[in-house]
Design a protein around this motif. Structure first.
Motif, PDB file in Angstrom:
ATOM      1  N   MET A 250       0.751  -1.280  -0.008  1.00  0.00           N
ATOM      2  CA  MET A 250      -0.017   0.164   0.169  1.00  0.00           C
ATOM      3  C   MET A 250       0.788   1.395   0.023  1.00  0.00           C
ATOM      4  SD  MET A 250      -3.103   0.901   2.545  1.00  0.00           S
ATOM      5  CE  MET A 250      -4.228  -0.074   1.690  1.00  0.00           C
ATOM      6  N   ASP A 251       0.639   2.125  -0.766  1.00  0.00           N
ATOM      7  CA  ASP A 251       1.250   3.471  -1.097  1.00  0.00           C
ATOM      8  C   ASP A 251       0.825   4.465   0.004  1.00  0.00           C
ATOM      9  OD1 ASP A 251       3.404   5.013  -1.982  1.00  0.00           O
ATOM     10  OD2 ASP A 251       2.193   5.790  -3.697  1.00  0.00           O
ATOM     11  N   ILE A 252       1.325   4.603   1.309  1.00  0.00           N
ATOM     12  CA  ILE A 252       0.875   5.690   1.948  1.00  0.00           C
ATOM     13  C   ILE A 252       2.208   6.768   2.281  1.00  0.00           C
ATOM     14  CG2 ILE A 252       0.119   6.212   4.469  1.00  0.00           C
ATOM     15  CD1 ILE A 252      -1.765   4.437   2.872  1.00  0.00           C
ATOM     16  N   ARG A 253       2.106   7.855   2.018  1.00  0.00           N
ATOM     17  CA  ARG A 253       2.920   8.865   2.361  1.00  0.00           C
ATOM     18  C   ARG A 253       2.739   9.747   3.663  1.00  0.00           C
ATOM     19  NH1 ARG A 253       2.608  10.594  -4.001  1.00  0.00           N
ATOM     20  NH2 ARG A 253       3.175   8.579  -4.821  1.00  0.00           N
ATOM     21  N   VAL A 254       3.802  10.468   3.544  1.00  0.00           N
ATOM     22  CA  VAL A 254       3.700  11.631   5.173  1.00  0.00           C
ATOM     23  C   VAL A 254       2.882  12.608   4.529  1.00  0.00           C
ATOM     24  CG1 VAL A 254       4.950  13.061   6.473  1.00  0.00           C
ATOM     25  CG2 VAL A 254       5.863  10.863   5.830  1.00  0.00           C
ATOM     26  N   ASN A 255       1.887  13.132   5.367  1.00  0.00           N
ATOM     27  CA  ASN A 255       0.960  14.000   5.238  1.00  0.00           C
ATOM     28  C   ASN A 255      -0.418  13.655   4.380  1.00  0.00           C
ATOM     29  OD1 ASN A 255       2.347  16.304   6.492  1.00  0.00           O
ATOM     30  ND2 ASN A 255       3.646  16.551   4.724  1.00  0.00           N
ATOM     31  N   ASP A 256      -0.483  12.177   4.435  1.00  0.00           N
ATOM     32  CA  ASP A 256      -1.652  11.712   3.573  1.00  0.00           C
ATOM     33  C   ASP A 256      -2.824  11.716   4.767  1.00  0.00           C
ATOM     34  OD1 ASP A 256      -0.528  11.315   1.097  1.00  0.00           O
ATOM     35  OD2 ASP A 256      -0.492   9.219   1.486  1.00  0.00           O
ATOM     36  N   LEU A 257      -4.014  12.077   4.213  1.00  0.00           N
ATOM     37  CA  LEU A 257      -5.087  12.022   5.106  1.00  0.00           C
ATOM     38  C   LEU A 257      -5.816  10.473   4.875  1.00  0.00           C
ATOM     39  CD1 LEU A 257      -6.415  13.907   7.056  1.00  0.00           C
ATOM     40  CD2 LEU A 257      -8.080  14.493   5.316  1.00  0.00           C
ATOM     41  N   ILE A 258      -5.821   9.797   6.043  1.00  0.00           N
ATOM     42  CA  ILE A 258      -6.513   8.409   5.787  1.00  0.00           C
ATOM     43  C   ILE A 258      -7.495   8.357   6.673  1.00  0.00           C
ATOM     44  CG2 ILE A 258      -4.064   7.168   5.403  1.00  0.00           C
ATOM     45  CD1 ILE A 258      -4.022   6.362   8.109  1.00  0.00           C
ATOM     46  N   THR A 259      -8.625   7.496   6.118  1.00  0.00           N
ATOM     47  CA  THR A 259      -9.784   7.383   6.818  1.00  0.00           C
ATOM     48  C   THR A 259      -9.903   5.643   7.326  1.00  0.00           C
ATOM     49  OG1 THR A 259     -11.091   8.839   5.397  1.00  0.00           O
ATOM     50  CG2 THR A 259     -12.365   7.189   6.747  1.00  0.00           C
ATOM     51  N   MET A 260     -10.102   5.479   8.438  1.00  0.00           N
ATOM     52  CA  MET A 260      -9.970   4.247   9.086  1.00  0.00           C
ATOM     53  C   MET A 260     -11.287   3.504   9.249  1.00  0.00           C
ATOM     54  SD  MET A 260      -6.666   3.928   9.668  1.00  0.00           S
ATOM     55  CE  MET A 260      -5.919   3.227  11.114  1.00  0.00           C
ATOM     56  N   LYS A 261     -11.297   2.245   9.388  1.00  0.00           N
ATOM     57  CA  LYS A 261     -12.530   1.327   9.532  1.00  0.00           C
ATOM     58  C   LYS A 261     -13.182   1.779  10.971  1.00  0.00           C
ATOM     59  CE  LYS A 261     -11.312  -2.371   6.608  1.00  0.00           C
ATOM     60  NZ  LYS A 261     -11.041  -3.818   6.564  1.00  0.00           N
ATOM     61  N   LYS A 262     -12.365   1.608  11.980  1.00  0.00           N
ATOM     62  CA  LYS A 262     -12.969   2.054  13.189  1.00  0.00           C
ATOM     63  C   LYS A 262     -12.518   3.554  13.748  1.00  0.00           C
ATOM     64  CE  LYS A 262     -12.118  -2.820  14.861  1.00  0.00           C
ATOM     65  NZ  LYS A 262     -11.458  -3.613  15.810  1.00  0.00           N
ATOM     66  N   PRO A 263     -13.465   4.044  14.343  1.00  0.00           N
ATOM     67  CA  PRO A 263     -13.376   5.535  14.880  1.00  0.00           C
ATOM     68  C   PRO A 263     -12.382   5.680  15.991  1.00  0.00           C
ATOM     69  CG  PRO A 263     -15.258   4.795  15.695  1.00  0.00           C
ATOM     70  CD  PRO A 263     -14.861   3.617  14.575  1.00  0.00           C
ATOM     71  N   HIS A 264     -11.726   6.624  16.239  1.00  0.00           N
ATOM     72  CA  HIS A 264     -11.030   6.860  17.438  1.00  0.00           C
ATOM     73  C   HIS A 264     -11.921   7.142  18.739  1.00  0.00           C
ATOM     74  CE1 HIS A 264      -8.378   9.813  19.926  1.00  0.00           C
ATOM     75  NE2 HIS A 264      -7.370   8.721  19.558  1.00  0.00           N
ATOM     76  N   PRO A 265     -11.600   6.944  19.950  1.00  0.00           N
ATOM     77  CA  PRO A 265     -12.492   7.525  20.800  1.00  0.00           C
ATOM     78  C   PRO A 265     -13.351   8.886  20.966  1.00  0.00           C
ATOM     79  CG  PRO A 265     -10.645   6.094  21.821  1.00  0.00           C
ATOM     80  CD  PRO A 265     -10.422   6.670  20.438  1.00  0.00           C
ATOM     81  N   CYS A 266     -12.673   9.729  20.280  1.00  0.00           N
ATOM     82  CA  CYS A 266     -13.230  11.176  20.113  1.00  0.00           C
ATOM     83  C   CYS A 266     -14.414  11.141  19.161  1.00  0.00           C
ATOM     84  CB  CYS A 266     -12.337  12.117  19.950  1.00  0.00           C
ATOM     85  SG  CYS A 266     -11.542  12.069  18.136  1.00  0.00           S
ATOM     86  N   GLY A 267     -14.515  10.114  18.052  1.00  0.00           N
ATOM     87  CA  GLY A 267     -15.423   9.766  17.288  1.00  0.00           C
ATOM     88  C   GLY A 267     -15.132  10.056  15.785  1.00  0.00           C
TER      89      GLY A 267
END
Length: 64
Positions: free
Chosen positions: A1-18
């Protein structure tokens, strides 16, 4: 997977803050990501992070 610094990623599970969106701060064997809502920084292994990524948005900033 090609991930770079400063990319914005959307995860499957949310962070506790939502929030499900994170900014990539560091890549390597571990990923350091920052929650875009609360600013908390999290270190994850590459395997766990790549498994939970739903979408990647490229940043317009280019590092040279």
């Amino acid at each position: 997977m090609d991930i770079r610094v400063n990319d914005l990623i959307t995860m499957k599970k949310p962070h506790p803050c939502g929030s499900k969106q994170f900014l990539v701060l560091r890549i390597g064997m571990d990923f350091k990501i920052r929650c875009t809502k609360c600013g908390r920084e999290v270190m994850l292994t590459r395997q766990k992070c790549e498994k939970n990524i739903r979408a990647v948005e490229r940043s317009e900033i280019t590092e040279e």
